[in-house]
Write an enzyme that holds these catalytic residues in place. Structure first.
Site, PDB file in Angstrom:
ATOM      1  N   ASP A  75     -11.179   4.331  -2.178  1.00  0.00           N
ATOM      2  CA  ASP A  75      -9.986   3.537  -2.048  1.00  0.00           C
ATOM      3  C   ASP A  75      -9.197   3.711  -3.353  1.00  0.00           C
ATOM      4  O   ASP A  75      -9.752   4.160  -4.352  1.00  0.00           O
ATOM      5  CB  ASP A  75     -10.430   2.082  -1.846  1.00  0.00           C
ATOM      6  CG  ASP A  75      -9.266   1.144  -1.827  1.00  0.00           C
ATOM      7  OD1 ASP A  75      -8.252   1.513  -1.223  1.00  0.00           O
ATOM      8  OD2 ASP A  75      -9.368   0.060  -2.405  1.00  0.00           O
ATOM      9  N   THR A  91      -6.391   1.268  -4.699  1.00  0.00           N
ATOM     10  CA  THR A  91      -6.087   0.035  -5.400  1.00  0.00           C
ATOM     11  C   THR A  91      -7.360  -0.745  -5.669  1.00  0.00           C
ATOM     12  O   THR A  91      -8.142  -1.012  -4.766  1.00  0.00           O
ATOM     13  CB  THR A  91      -5.150  -0.825  -4.540  1.00  0.00           C
ATOM     14  OG1 THR A  91      -4.175   0.036  -3.989  1.00  0.00           O
ATOM     15  CG2 THR A  91      -4.513  -1.893  -5.368  1.00  0.00           C
ATOM     16  N   PHE A 111      15.273  -6.800  -1.336  1.00  0.00           N
ATOM     17  CA  PHE A 111      14.642  -5.481  -1.272  1.00  0.00           C
ATOM     18  C   PHE A 111      14.273  -5.155   0.163  1.00  0.00           C
ATOM     19  O   PHE A 111      13.867  -6.022   0.932  1.00  0.00           O
ATOM     20  CB  PHE A 111      13.371  -5.524  -2.111  1.00  0.00           C
ATOM     21  CG  PHE A 111      12.530  -4.307  -1.984  1.00  0.00           C
ATOM     22  CD1 PHE A 111      12.820  -3.188  -2.741  1.00  0.00           C
ATOM     23  CD2 PHE A 111      11.466  -4.274  -1.097  1.00  0.00           C
ATOM     24  CE1 PHE A 111      12.046  -2.065  -2.614  1.00  0.00           C
ATOM     25  CE2 PHE A 111      10.700  -3.141  -0.971  1.00  0.00           C
ATOM     26  CZ  PHE A 111      10.993  -2.042  -1.737  1.00  0.00           C
ATOM     27  N   ARG A 131       5.160   4.149 -13.243  1.00  0.00           N
ATOM     28  CA  ARG A 131       6.041   3.841 -12.131  1.00  0.00           C
ATOM     29  C   ARG A 131       7.364   3.339 -12.705  1.00  0.00           C
ATOM     30  O   ARG A 131       7.402   2.406 -13.476  1.00  0.00           O
ATOM     31  CB  ARG A 131       5.403   2.770 -11.240  1.00  0.00           C
ATOM     32  CG  ARG A 131       4.155   3.300 -10.565  1.00  0.00           C
ATOM     33  CD  ARG A 131       3.223   2.201 -10.187  1.00  0.00           C
ATOM     34  NE  ARG A 131       3.734   1.401  -9.087  1.00  0.00           N
ATOM     35  CZ  ARG A 131       2.964   0.985  -8.088  1.00  0.00           C
ATOM     36  NH1 ARG A 131       1.707   1.318  -8.033  1.00  0.00           N
ATOM     37  NH2 ARG A 131       3.471   0.246  -7.136  1.00  0.00           N
ATOM     38  N   THR A 174      -5.903   5.631   1.001  1.00  0.00           N
ATOM     39  CA  THR A 174      -5.235   4.454   0.498  1.00  0.00           C
ATOM     40  C   THR A 174      -4.163   3.981   1.466  1.00  0.00           C
ATOM     41  O   THR A 174      -3.615   4.761   2.231  1.00  0.00           O
ATOM     42  CB  THR A 174      -4.617   4.724  -0.889  1.00  0.00           C
ATOM     43  OG1 THR A 174      -3.836   3.606  -1.253  1.00  0.00           O
ATOM     44  CG2 THR A 174      -3.754   5.961  -0.872  1.00  0.00           C
ATOM     45  N   ASP A 219      -1.507   2.825   0.360  1.00  0.00           N
ATOM     46  CA  ASP A 219      -0.268   2.918  -0.404  1.00  0.00           C
ATOM     47  C   ASP A 219       0.667   3.987   0.132  1.00  0.00           C
ATOM     48  O   ASP A 219       0.301   4.814   0.938  1.00  0.00           O
ATOM     49  CB  ASP A 219      -0.604   3.258  -1.850  1.00  0.00           C
ATOM     50  CG  ASP A 219      -0.518   2.031  -2.708  1.00  0.00           C
ATOM     51  OD1 ASP A 219       0.437   1.269  -2.516  1.00  0.00           O
ATOM     52  OD2 ASP A 219      -1.413   1.850  -3.545  1.00  0.00           O
ATOM     53  N   LYS A 221      -9.480   4.823   7.936  1.00  0.00           N
ATOM     54  CA  LYS A 221     -10.405   5.154   6.857  1.00  0.00           C
ATOM     55  C   LYS A 221     -11.781   5.451   7.428  1.00  0.00           C
ATOM     56  O   LYS A 221     -12.415   6.441   7.085  1.00  0.00           O
ATOM     57  CB  LYS A 221     -10.503   3.988   5.869  1.00  0.00           C
ATOM     58  CG  LYS A 221      -9.299   3.819   4.986  1.00  0.00           C
ATOM     59  CD  LYS A 221      -9.552   2.724   3.962  1.00  0.00           C
ATOM     60  CE  LYS A 221      -8.350   2.610   3.025  1.00  0.00           C
ATOM     61  NZ  LYS A 221      -8.577   1.633   1.957  1.00  0.00           N
ATOM     62  N   ASN A 234     -10.226  -4.177   3.379  1.00  0.00           N
ATOM     63  CA  ASN A 234      -9.741  -3.048   4.167  1.00  0.00           C
ATOM     64  C   ASN A 234     -10.639  -1.824   4.017  1.00  0.00           C
ATOM     65  O   ASN A 234     -10.481  -0.845   4.724  1.00  0.00           O
ATOM     66  CB  ASN A 234      -8.295  -2.711   3.790  1.00  0.00           C
ATOM     67  CG  ASN A 234      -8.133  -2.551   2.302  1.00  0.00           C
ATOM     68  OD1 ASN A 234      -9.059  -2.846   1.542  1.00  0.00           O
ATOM     69  ND2 ASN A 234      -6.991  -2.070   1.882  1.00  0.00           N
ATOM     70  N   ASP A 235     -11.573  -1.897   3.082  1.00  0.00           N
ATOM     71  CA  ASP A 235     -12.493  -0.768   2.907  1.00  0.00           C
ATOM     72  C   ASP A 235     -13.816  -0.993   3.623  1.00  0.00           C
ATOM     73  O   ASP A 235     -14.664  -0.111   3.633  1.00  0.00           O
ATOM     74  CB  ASP A 235     -12.777  -0.554   1.418  1.00  0.00           C
ATOM     75  CG  ASP A 235     -11.510  -0.404   0.618  1.00  0.00           C
ATOM     76  OD1 ASP A 235     -10.621   0.312   1.099  1.00  0.00           O
ATOM     77  OD2 ASP A 235     -11.401  -1.009  -0.455  1.00  0.00           O
TER      78      ASP A 235
END
Lengths: 351, 1307
Positions: B397, B399, B542, B599, B679, B681, B800, B823-824
């Site tokens: 993973d 994060t 945003f 970033r 990920t 992301d 995953k 989530n993993d």
């Protein structure tokens, strides 16, 4: 630096840290000896072993060769008796036969007399367990529950003493040795006790306790193949009869293989025989009781001396010599390979 | 769990719809819903014995022994005393049983702990404290701040305005940001009025329990009216209440029905490949056993026919046996009993013990202990250790695993000037490390103490009232959607939707622009100590398309300004043309930042005119109330006003990698392990992190990006990638293609393919969905597995797991998944080995993992050290174990030919009983617990040593056959040497020697010494324990033998110990010992020669490495300078925001505002604040390592000086000092020594990266800042460095000189 001053906080101080102990064991850092195979250890082990084996082997062969041994197969020579015994109705009749042999040289030292059996499967599992050690220890335990079957009791319920297949099949030939000295026949004095292990004689086998032996065995019967009851095995010697009879004890120590020899008698070193057996003609006089022909068994009588390594069996000696030679040769081969590889390596390195 | 579900499922047929009424237990009881107790334990006190025995006998070996036991009860067959089987079996069952019992006891304990947590339940109008397990469906419960949610609840009301409730779902889905839930208005009215709540009798109808975390549908019927319920109103078990004083909820699902429990899935029992191999081998052995018994049975038939029949004179056939063939049949079974030891009963138990031991080492490893949050590594599954030595694929993973999930404001560019780097006097850039002096923010009482910045010039600029700098920070303090929280005056805590934003606002706060409070209309900022209230006029929020956000504020002076921040690509288009030159400079800086993997965001502003704005805001209002096309209209308006912006600068945020991640990845790659990053992301972020942690680099030939949106696109992209990597793979002659053609259907193993270079592959979740479909699977596997690195971005948790499953299916490789969040979980459960990152807030991943530790970098130690050792140990163990049992058992086989095939054993029955249990168990256990071929340091330095494990070279079928052959050879020697030595000979005192008992003793003594020597030969690491075990076992053998064969034992237990006197009489004979020596020589010497020649003639790669290590120990090469992990700066911009829609609307609506004074204390905050403190700590990377200085000192004295230095450079080990104060020493320079319970020391060390350089810097820094120079450390082991030495080290530019100097001092 500043940001670190808030560490460790007081709470953490209070709580025991979960940081694992720093012991060599837990961190897998125990001091250790780390032997590795390298050319020195390998070659030295090969050459040292080789040298040792060769030396021992030669010694063994030399000493085994110094053993004098005479082995006589009397199952052929006494074929009449053997046929006679095949008829089971003759079980209580005697049959004698004689075997002559000549000693060309004196046999010096202690001479032992063995009987040898061939093809007699004393190591068969069912045979081997067919005994009752408790009974042989002179205890009144119920032999019904032992492994003695089918030689536990007679049909009428009389228990067999000693019970079991081993005891029942006890070797019961009598062998006497005569020295034909100037036409006079001298019986070679033989010792029949002291041939078994001390522990067997004194620990493993005991007669049942009673005021006399025959009453101790009252209520029991001899094994079916026996000619006399157990308390009469050696009528002359109170300490060699019953279960503690040497011949019986030796027979009960069953052999590991189907071909074996058991110590029967020792030559008593007195008078003519003080130095051993002098050269000359001898006769075995055998009372042939033990039938073996049915299962193609063979019987021997053996006279032998012993040395530090035992009898005349050359096996160990040869095996040692062979192994020693092999180890040494292997050592040379390894040396050769190593040298060759090293050459190649340095050759490559130079390039 | 599964058992429970099974039971539950049976009892109640599938639930279609759930119906319940609040406050009505009687009504709800009729449906028999599960209550809130959970049960993960398997047994209770009464069911333990039968259930456990039943389970244990399902094991093939145990069942086999039970079968043997039954055979032994048949008198005709029984060839061994009962105890030979019973004693080992009972022991084995007992050991496993105790282990199971302990495991289950722990499960009971944890169940009880969870079930007994208190919660306030509304019963009869009163709030009563109840245990969790007593909570039932339909109950109303009250939760307070920081409480765990007890069950799946329908939120009724809360303390916050609009009955909002904030929750953290870390345990559920791994996301740490706060989420908002809001109750229905009709229930919100209930408030905290117990009377009303008691009277509340709403009826809920909803879907049956399921595992969908993000979906819930149901209706609430209250006073005849129906209200729709959705997920927004649900509080799920596993969440934590945050920032909410209290809330009330109605229990909808409880216990096993909760989404959390439904989601935990079935825990599949993982087995290692060695386990599977072992099962196969046991079957092979069974077949072999059957064959042997058959041969012997036939032999017996023939023998009984030829000889036994005639031998009946002395030995009649057993009762009931009337033919030779029947006897042979019986003998078959008798031999099954005798030769049973060839199937090693203690194998499984020993394997378990070894794995357990090796698991403990993982728990105990101080080098995997993370002192910052006091987390040791943990082996949660104790049965997978050796598999750790065989990993070929790692699925990671991103994060929280590779990164810390902490954003740091690292650099910025303001008005064309870049800030953030530190330069020394000569103008050289200085690497920032622990000792670099931080900027002092003490002038600002509101500063966040955890914030660190190193460039002093920026503070100077702020202090000098530089206008652009002020504007820059003002922008950062205004343009965001962060919520402040100030429980105590001065202690501000920001709740940010994305950590990036939080970082920016925190930066502004520290530089003197403190965002302090907000209302829907205002933002309060303390600007350089002066409180200013800005009017918030609009938030242009945003979203993913805009990639920017703006605020429009009115300053106290009345100026209208639009502040905007966003992705450079977008904002550059919107700039005013006057910024051209500034734009160029900023672009340069941006490139530089991006090159470092930061970033970036660009910030800009624009002054607005009042009239224009009035017009705009009116139109904005119209648009936002429009019924149709609201979104489009708004975005048009936004675009209209966000134009002609003035560039201010750029920010650079570091998505902090965990410590040592790049090095770890480099090491693992050297060990031939392929790393796949999976990920959720965005692609840019993932690729960026890929570069910064050295997964991807510019040395790669190519990085393929698969981003197709149709199945065909994806196929083409994959094929093109493969074509480039290995054009041959499309030829018909390619082996794999041929294989496919042969059999087209069933999935088979794809062998590894070699690409013509190093490639990387990036695939998006969208494409992955296509690629995972049936026909593309193979294409994906072939292409992806050729790449060195694969990055999958935007993948769902399910994907995953699918990816892991894919590799498991097509590759014969062991996979490992590592992750930290919920989530993993699926991936962790799917992979052969799951590793959880512990110490974070979410625990889901850890709970379902097999191993857990706090930092990604510990993975290399787990695999390269623990895994490799475990694997080697296990293989050595198995090899030896099979060997020793073959050598032991086959002697019986040979004896059969000499004993009329009568199933007579060679050895004493007691020896047979004790051989595996007592005489030989400890030495082999000792070896498999302590053995190491090379120590941990070399294991890490030479990752190549890991490769044999991946290829499964140390134990496989071939190796097994070799063991078997060696066993057969040994058994031949062990039988025939004693046989020859005893045959027709006598003892030196003339008595017969060849009796059975003497032979048995001789053979067993030979055997025992031979196997002991063999284990000695196999043991390469002789610790005291090994010595003790090996010599001890031999002595115990003789001791037991002499005891059992003694007079006393015979007289007491006549039937059991018939070997009386044998030991005394036989072992006194010289030729017995000569035979024993010969057997040993013949058994062992060939092995020695063979092993040596093998390493000489056909050395395996690992042999070569070991040789290298051996030479390296002798004459060391100078430590090679470490390559700097630096990459060229290709531009990679990452917009630092999550892809969710912003919070803007919520803020502007004011729904989440508290009508309370900002400093009023609301609710209790104790555990939470601790946590934040804690979190704050983690902002600074502070790698720690623990060691005992005295032990290390011992080490130091033994190893040569250069090595010490090298070791320091590589490992950064030394650090000493008295407890408490920070002190300076060695490489790590500044340490804090913390006393731990065991009074050993936990010492902090600095980065491993470029230690020599770091050292110099550290030393120099210390010298520059005199305060850091310590008193000479207080005599710990006498090799602390004092000031003079540091000077010398500093002035010396030659590393050898340093080494020598240091070494000299050390000695």
């Amino acid at each position: 630096m500043k940001n670190k001053t808030n560490f460790p906080s007081q709470e953490e101080e209070a709580r025991p840290s979960r940081c694992p102990d720093n012991s060599a064991f837990k961190q897998q850092r125990l001091p250790a000896w780390k032997p590795q195979l390298n050319i020195v250890t390998v070659l030295s082990s090969f050459f040292l072993t080789g040298a040792f084996c060769l030396t021992v082997g030669v010694c063994l062969i030399l000493s085994a060769n110094s053993v004098r041994e005479i082995q006589i197969d009397y199952s052929d020579k006494c074929s009449d008796c053997s046929k006679f015994r095949e008829n089971s109705s003759n079980w209580n009749k005697e049959c004698h036969c004689s075997v002559n042999f000549t000693l060309k040289e004196d046999i010096l030292g202690d001479v032992f007399m063995y009987y040898g059996l061939q093809n007699f499967y004393q190591n068969h599992r069912r045979y081997m367990i067919s005994r009752s050690d408790a009974q042989l220890l002179g205890r009144n335990v119920n032999i019904q529950r032992s492994y003695c079957a089918p030689f536990t009791t007679y049909k009428n319920g009389t228990p067999i003493a000693p019970c079991g297949a081993i005891a029942n099949s006890m070797f019961n030939d009598t062998i006497d040795l005569f020295y034909n000295r100037n036409s006079s026949v001298v019986q070679v004095p033989l010792l029949k006790t002291g041939n078994s292990w001390w522990t067997d004689k004194n620990v493993k086998f005991r007669n049942p306790e009673s005021y006399n032996l025959s009453s101790a065995f009252a209520g029991t019967a001899r094994p079916p193949y026996w000619q006399k009851p157990v308390y009469l095995l050696d009528e002359g010697d109170e300490r060699n009869t019953g279960y503690v009879n040497d011949d019986f004890i030796i027979w009960m120590r069953v052999s590991a293989f189907a071909t074996f020899r058991n110590l029967y008698r020792r030559v008593r070193r007195i008078r003519h025989f003080a130095d051993g057996l002098p050269a000359g003609n001898y006769t075995f006089r055998i009372s042939y009781n033990f039938p073996v022909s049915k299962f193609k068994g063979r019987k021997h009588v053996i006279l032998s001396t012993v040395v530090w390594s035992g009898g005349s069996n050359p096996f160990l000696g040869i095996a040692y010599v062979v192994s020693g030679t092999a180890a040494t040769l292997a050592g040379f081969v390894i040396t050769a390979i190593h040298l060759k590889l090293r050459k190649k390596k340095t050759y490559f390195q130079r390039q | 769990m599964s058992l429970f579900e099974l039971k539950f499922g049976k009892k109640k047929l599938k639930e279609e719809e759930r119906q319940l009424q609040a406050n009505n237990r009687d009504f709800n009881l009729q449906f028999e819903y599960a209550n809130n107790s959970i049960k993960t334990s398997k047994y209770n006190f009464f069911t333990f014995l039968p259930l456990n025995l039943f389970e244990q006998f399902q094991r093939i070996a145990n069942a086999y022994f039970l079968f043997l036991l039954i055979l032994q009860l048949i008198p005709q067959i029984s060839s061994l005393a009962w105890f030979t089987t019973v004693v080992p079996l009972v022991l084995v069952l007992a050991v496993s049983g105790v282990k199971d019992a302990i495991d289950d006891f722990n499960r009971h304990k944890s169940d009880k702990h969870v079930n007994n947590r208190p919660v306030q339940v509304l019963i009869n109008g009163m709030l009563k404290e109840q245990k969790w397990m007593n909570v039932q469906v339909g109950d109303i419960i009250k939760l307070e701040n920081n409480n765990f949610v007890t069950a799946d609840l329908l939120l009724l009301s809360s303390s916050e305005p609009h009955s909002l409730t904030y929750i953290e779902t870390a345990e559920l889905d791994g996301e740490t940001n706060l989420k908002v839930k809001q109750a229905l208005t009709v229930t919100a009215e209930l408030g905290e009025d117990l009377q009303k709540l008691t009277e509340f009798n709403g009826e809920v109808r909803c879907e049956a329990p399921n595992n969908k975390l993000d979906k819930f549908t149901g209706t609430l019927t209250l006073r005849g009216e129906k209200y729709a319920l959705d997920n927004e109103k649900m509080l799920l078990r596993g969440c934590t209440i945050r920032n909410t004083e209290w809330c009330f909820g109605l229990v909808i699902y409880a216990g096993p029905d909760t989404k959390l429990m439904q989601n935990s899935g079935k825990t599949t029992f993982k087995r290692t490949s060695i386990d599977r191999l072992m099962n196969v081998l046991v079957l092979v052995i069974f077949a072999f056993l059957g064959l042997m018994c058959l041969i012997l049975a036939i032999g017996n038939g023939i023998w009984e026919h030829d000889k036994g029949y005639y031998f009946q004179v002395y030995l009649p056939w057993a009762e009931g046996v009337n033919s030779a063939s029947y006897s042979g049949f019986l003998m078959f079974w008798s031999y099954v009993i005798i030769l049973n030891t060839v199937v090693p009963i203690s194998l499984y138990v020993s394997v378990e013990i070894i794995r357990l031991g090796n698991s403990f080492y993982i728990d105990w490893d101080r080098k995997m202990y993370y002192p910052l949050n006091d987390t040791p590594a943990q082996a949660r599954t104790t049965t997978l250790n050796e598999e750790l030595g065989q990993i070929k694929y790692i699925f990671s993973d991103k994060t929280g695993t590779l990164t810390q999930n902490i954003m740091c404001f690292n650099k910025c560019s303001i008005n064309g000037k870049s800030y953030g780097d530190v330069y020394d006097m000569s103008g050289q850039r200085v690497e920032i490390n622990e000792n670099t002096e931080k900027v002092d923010f003490s002038y600002n009482p509101l500063a966040d103490p955890k914030f660190a910045f190193y460039d002093h010039s920026l503070v100077e600029a702020v202090k000098l009232n530089d206008v652009p700098t002020h504007r820059f920070f003002r922008l950062l303090s205004l343009c965001h959607t962060v919520m402040p929280e100030e429980k105590k005056e001065g202690s501000l805590v920001y709740q940010a939707q994305s950590p990036d934003e939080g970082a920016l606002v925190t930066a502004a706060r520290n530089f003197g622009f403190v965002f302090r409070a907000r209302t829907p209309e205002t933002i309060t900022v303390v600007e350089m100590g002066e409180t200013k209230v800005y009017k918030l006029l609009a938030i242009l929020d945003f979203n993913n398309v805009r990639k920017r956000m703006s605020v429009i504020v009115q300053s106290p002076e009345g100026d209208l300004t639009l502040y905007c921040k966003g992705a450079d690509t977008i904002l550059y288009e919107l700039l005013n043309s006057s910024c051209e030159s500034l734009k160029e400079e900023t672009t340069e800086h941006l490139n530089e930042f991006a090159g470092e993997g930061l970033r970036t965001l660009v910030v800009a502003y624009k002054n607005l005119e009042k009239d224009y704005f009035q017009d705009w805001i009116r139109r904005h209002h119209e648009a936002s109330t429009a019924l149709e096309g609201r979104e489009e209209k708004l975005s048009e308006l936004y675009e209209e006003i966000e134009k002609d912006l003035m560039l201010l600068g750029a920010t650079a945020i570091e998505d902090k990698l965990q410590d040592g991640v790049p090095q770890t990845i480099e090491t693992l790659a050297k060990a031939n392990i392929k790393i796949w990053v999976l990920t959720g992301d965005k692609q840019e972020t993932a690729v960026n992190i890929g570069y910064s942690c050295n997964l991807l680099n510019d040395d790669m030939e190519d990085v393929f990006i698969i981003d197709g949106s149709t199945s065909d696109d994806v196929l083409n992209e994959l094929r093109n990638a493969r074509k480039k990597m290995k054009p041959d793979s499309f030829l018909d002659s390619d082996e794999i293609n041929i294989q496919f053609e042969k059999s087209s259907k069933k999935p088979k193993i794809i062998p590894d393919e070699q690409a013509n270079g190093v490639y990387g592959l990036v695939i998006t979740g969208h494409s992955l969905a296509y690629a995972l479909e049936g026909n593309l699977e193979l294409e994906l596997v072939r292409t992806a597995c050729m790449c060195k690195v694969v990055i999958c971005c935007r993948v769902t948790p399910l994907q995953k797991a699918q990816v892991v499953e894919l590799v498991k299916k097509y590759k014969k490789a062991v996979t490992l998944a590592i992750g930290d969040g919920a989530n993993d979980v699926s991936m962790i459960k799917t992979a052969h080995i799951g590793v959880g990152i512990s110490g974070q807030e979410g625990m889901q991943a850890v709970l379902s993992s097999d191993f857990s530790f706090a930092q990604f970098r510990y993975l290399q130690r787990l695999l390269l050290v623990h895994g490799r050792w475990s694997y080697i140990r296990m293989c050595k163990f198995l090899k030896y174990f099979f060997y020793k049992n073959f050598a032991f058992t086959l002697v019986h086989f040979w004896y059969g030919f000499f004993s009329g095939f009568s199933a007579q054993t060679v050895y004493d029955e007691w020896f047979i009983t004790l051989y595996n249990l007592v005489y030989t168990s400890l030495p082999v256990l000792g070896m498999s617990l302590f053995d190491q071929d090379v120590d941990d340091r070399w294991s890490m330095l030479f990752p190549q040593l890991y490769v044999p494990g991946q290829q499964n070279l140390y134990f496989n079928k071939v190796v097994f056959v070799k063991c078997m052959l060696q066993g057969i050879y040994s058994s031949l020697i062990l039988f025939f040497i004693p046989y020859g030595a005893m045959y027709n000979t006598m003892r030196s005192d003339g008595k017969a020697i060849a009796d059975y008992q003497s032979f048995a003793l001789m053979a067993q003594t030979c055997l025992l010494i031979v196997v002991s020597v063999q284990i000695g030969l196999d043991t390469s690491y002789w610790t005291v324990v090994n010595q003790f075990f090996i010599w001890g076992s031999l002595s115990v053998y003789f001791a037991i033998t002499f005891t059992m064969y003694s007079d006393g034992m015979y007289l007491i237990f006549t039937a059991s110990f018939p070997f009386v006197g044998t030991a005394r009489n036989t072992l006194s004979q010289p030729n017995v010992w000569l035979a024993i020596f010969l057997s040993i020589t013949l058994c062992v010497l060939p092995v020695v020669g063979f092993r040596f020649l093998k390493t000489q003639l056909k050395p395996t790669p690992s042999d070569k490495v070991l040789l290298k290590i051996k030479e390296a120990k002798k004459r060391p090469p100078p430590p090679s300078p470490k390559r700097r992990l630096r990459r060229t700066s290709t531009r990679r911009s990452g917009y630092a925001f999550s892809h969710q829609h912003g919070f803007g609307a919520l803020i502007m609506s004011g729904r989440n505002m508290r009508p309370k004074s900002p400093f009023a204390t609301t609710g209790t905050f104790s555990p939470n604040s601790d946590k934040y403190k804690h979190k704050g700590l983690a902002v600074q990377p502070q790698p720690f390592r623990c060691f005992d200085s005295s032990a290390e000192a011992g080490l130091v004295h033994r190893i040569p000086a250069w090595q010490m230095v090298w070791a320091q450079l590589v490992e950064g080990l030394p650090a000493f000092g008295g407890s408490g104060d920070p002190c300076l020493c060695g490489v790590s320079a500044v340490v804090r020594v913390k006393k731990t319970a065991s009074s050993s020391l936990c010492v902090e060390e600095n980065h491993e990266e470029s230690p020599l350089y770091g050292w110099g810097a550290a030393g120099r820094h210390s010298l520059q800042h005199g305060s850091l120079i310590p008193e000479p450390a207080r005599g710990q082991a006498g090799f602390a460095l004092d000031y003079r030495w540091l000077c010398m080290l500093y002035s010396s530019c030659c590393s050898h000189a340093i080494a020598a100097a240091l070494g000299f001092q050390l000695r």
